[in-house]
Design an enzyme around this catalytic site. Structure first.
Site, PDB file in Angstrom:
ATOM      1  N   GLY A   9     -12.295   2.733   8.999  1.00  0.00           N
ATOM      2  CA  GLY A   9     -12.334   3.798   7.985  1.00  0.00           C
ATOM      3  C   GLY A   9     -13.768   3.931   7.504  1.00  0.00           C
ATOM      4  CB  VAL A  13     -13.706   2.347   0.246  1.00  0.00           C
ATOM      5  CG1 VAL A  13     -13.716   0.836   0.057  1.00  0.00           C
ATOM      6  CG2 VAL A  13     -13.139   3.013  -1.000  1.00  0.00           C
ATOM      7  NE  ARG A  82      -4.761   5.922  -7.473  1.00  0.00           N
ATOM      8  CZ  ARG A  82      -4.654   5.441  -8.707  1.00  0.00           C
ATOM      9  NH1 ARG A  82      -3.656   5.808  -9.476  1.00  0.00           N
ATOM     10  NH2 ARG A  82      -5.544   4.603  -9.169  1.00  0.00           N
ATOM     11  CG  ASN A  95      -2.552   5.225   2.921  1.00  0.00           C
ATOM     12  OD1 ASN A  95      -2.902   6.158   3.638  1.00  0.00           O
ATOM     13  ND2 ASN A  95      -3.114   4.999   1.746  1.00  0.00           N
ATOM     14  CB  VAL A 118      -9.981  -1.964   1.085  1.00  0.00           C
ATOM     15  CG1 VAL A 118     -10.486  -1.199  -0.128  1.00  0.00           C
ATOM     16  CG2 VAL A 118     -10.889  -3.172   1.338  1.00  0.00           C
ATOM     17  CG  HIS A 175      -4.993  -2.562  -6.929  1.00  0.00           C
ATOM     18  ND1 HIS A 175      -5.882  -2.693  -7.964  1.00  0.00           N
ATOM     19  CD2 HIS A 175      -5.437  -1.515  -6.181  1.00  0.00           C
ATOM     20  CE1 HIS A 175      -6.817  -1.774  -7.847  1.00  0.00           C
ATOM     21  NE2 HIS A 175      -6.562  -1.037  -6.784  1.00  0.00           N
TER      22      HIS A 175
END
Ligand code: APR
Length: 309
Positions: A9, A13, A82, A95, A118, A175
Site C-alpha cells: 500500500g 500511510v 475512513r 478491507n 496497519v 483501536h
C-alpha cells in the site's frame, strides 16, 4: 546486507512508513501497490532524497509481489481509509477482502517475515492476516495502540504544558470506539496523572483520545491520519529489526493473559526479532478490566463477521 522491509500500500500511510524507515538508514525498502506507477514514482522520489538527508537505504516501487521475497518485515497499509462519518468498522468487508489477498501473497513470497498490520479495523484485520497467512500468531501483530497512546500523551502534554517526551500514557483494547485508555498506568515524569489533573480533565482527555482518529478525519475530510500512524509503525519496525524487546502496546494474540483468549487486541508486549516476544501483564483497576472485556467482545463480534465473508 541491510535488512529488508516491504510496505504494502503506497498511499498516505504506506509512503510515510517507507520514508521513515528509509530515513532511519536501517533497511532496504520495497513499496508495493496495485496502482501502477504510484509506488515506482514515490520510491524514486524517496531514493533521490537520500543524497540530501544522508541515508543509503535502497527504495524500490513495484506492483509485483515477487519483489517482497526475503523481507524481514512486511508492513500492510493496503486498503481503504475512513471518510467523514465512516466508522472503522464500515471498512470491514472491503478491507477483509484486501487483507486476505495481501496475506496470501505474503505467505507465498515472504514466508519468513514478520507481518505488521496497519489497515483498519485494526484488530480484526490483524486476525484476518493471521488466519490467511497461516503464520505463527507471534509473527503477526497490529500497530494501533502505540498510536492511541501517542495521541493521549500529546493531549496530556498540551494540557499540562510539559514536554510530550515526559508523558508515558498507556492505551489497551481495540483501536475503535471501545478503546481503553488507562489513566491508572499513565505518568508524567514518573508521577501518576491522577496527582496532576482533576478527574474531569482526565475524562475529557480519555474521550478525546478515543475520538482522536475521527477528529483528524473531520479536519482532513478526504482521508485519515498518516503522520502519527506511520511514526508508530516505523518505531515498531525498528524494535523488530534491532530486537530491542521494548514493551510497546500493540495488537497481539492473547493467550489467556488478562482473561482473554484467541483474539488480537491491544496489550503491552515485548517486541523483538521474533515479533511478539512476550505479553506483559500490568495492574488495571476494575473499571479498566471491565472496559477491556467490552473491547474484546466488540472485536470478537467483528472477527465472527469476517470469518463468514
Ligand atoms: N494491494 C496493494 N495495495 C492496495 C490494495 C491491494 N489489494 N488495495 C488497495 N491498495 C492501496 C491503494 O491503491 C492505496 O494506494 O492501498 C493504498 C491505501 O492508501 P490511502 O487510500 O492513502 O489510505 P491510507 O491513508 O494510507 O490508509 C491505509 O491504514 O490507517 C489505516 O484506516 C487506514 O485502513 C487504512 C489504511
Amino acid at each position: 546486507m541491510k535488512p529488508k522491509v516491504s510496505v504494502i500500500g503506497a498511499g498516505n500511510v504506506g509512503a510515510e512508513v517507507a520514508r521513515r524507515v528509509a530515513e532511519k538508514d536501517l533497511v532496504n525498502v520495497v513499496l508495493l501497490d496495485i496502482v501502477e506507477g504510484i509506488p515506482q514514482g514515490k520510491a524514486l522520489d524517496m531514493l533521490q532524497a537520500g543524497s540530501i538527508v544522508g541515508y543509503n537505504s535502497h527504495i524500490m516501487g513495484t506492483n509485483d509481489y515477487a519483489d517482497i521475497k526475503d523481507s524481514d518485515v512486511v508492513v500492510v497499509t493496503a486498503g481503504l481509509a475512513r471518510k467523514p462519518g465512516m466508522s472503522r468498522d464500515d471498512l470491514l468487508a472491503k478491507n477483509t477482502a484486501i487483507i486476505k489477498s495481501v496475506s496470501e501473497n505474503i505467505k507465498k513470497h515472504a514466508p519468513n517475515s514478520i507481518i505488521l498490520i496497519v489497515t483498519n479495523p485494526l484488530d480484526t484485520m490483524t486476525y484476518v492476516a493471521w488466519k490467511a497467512s497461516g503464520f505463527d500468531a507471534k509473527k503477526v501483530l497490529g500497530m494501533a495502540p502505540l498510536l492511541d497512546l501517542a495521541r493521549m500523551s500529546s493531549f496530556i502534554a498540551l494540557e499540562l504544558n510539559v514536554p510530550v517526551t515526559e508523558v508515558k500514557a498507556t492505551v489497551l483494547g481495540t483501536h475503535g470506539d471501545l478503546m481503553v485508555p488507562v489513566p491508572s498506568q499513565t505518568k508524567v515524569s514518573g508521577k501518576p496523572i491522577a496527582d496532576l489533573l482533576p478527574k474531569e480533565k482526565i475524562d475529557k482527555i480519555v474521550d478525546r483520545t478515543r475520538k482522536g482518529g475521527a477528529e483528524i478525519v473531520g479536519h482532513l475530510k478526504t482521508g485519515s491520519a498518516y503522520y502519527a500512524p506511520s511514526a508508530a509503525a516505523a518505531h515498531m519496525v525498528e524494535a523488530i529489526l534491532k530486537d530491542t524487546k521494548e514493551t510497546i502496546c500493540s495488537s497481539v494474540m492473547s493467550n489467556g493473559q488478562y482473561g482473554l483468549n484467541g483474539l488480537y487486541i491491544g496489550l503491552p508486549a515485548k517486541i523483538g526479532k521474533n515479533g511478539v516476544e512476550e505479553i506483559v501483564e500490568i495492574e488495571l483497576t476494575d473499571e479498566e478490566k471491565q472496559a477491556l472485556k467490552k473491547s474484546a467482545e466488540a472485536i470478537m463480534a467483528n472477527n465472527e463477521k469476517c470469518v463468514k465473508l
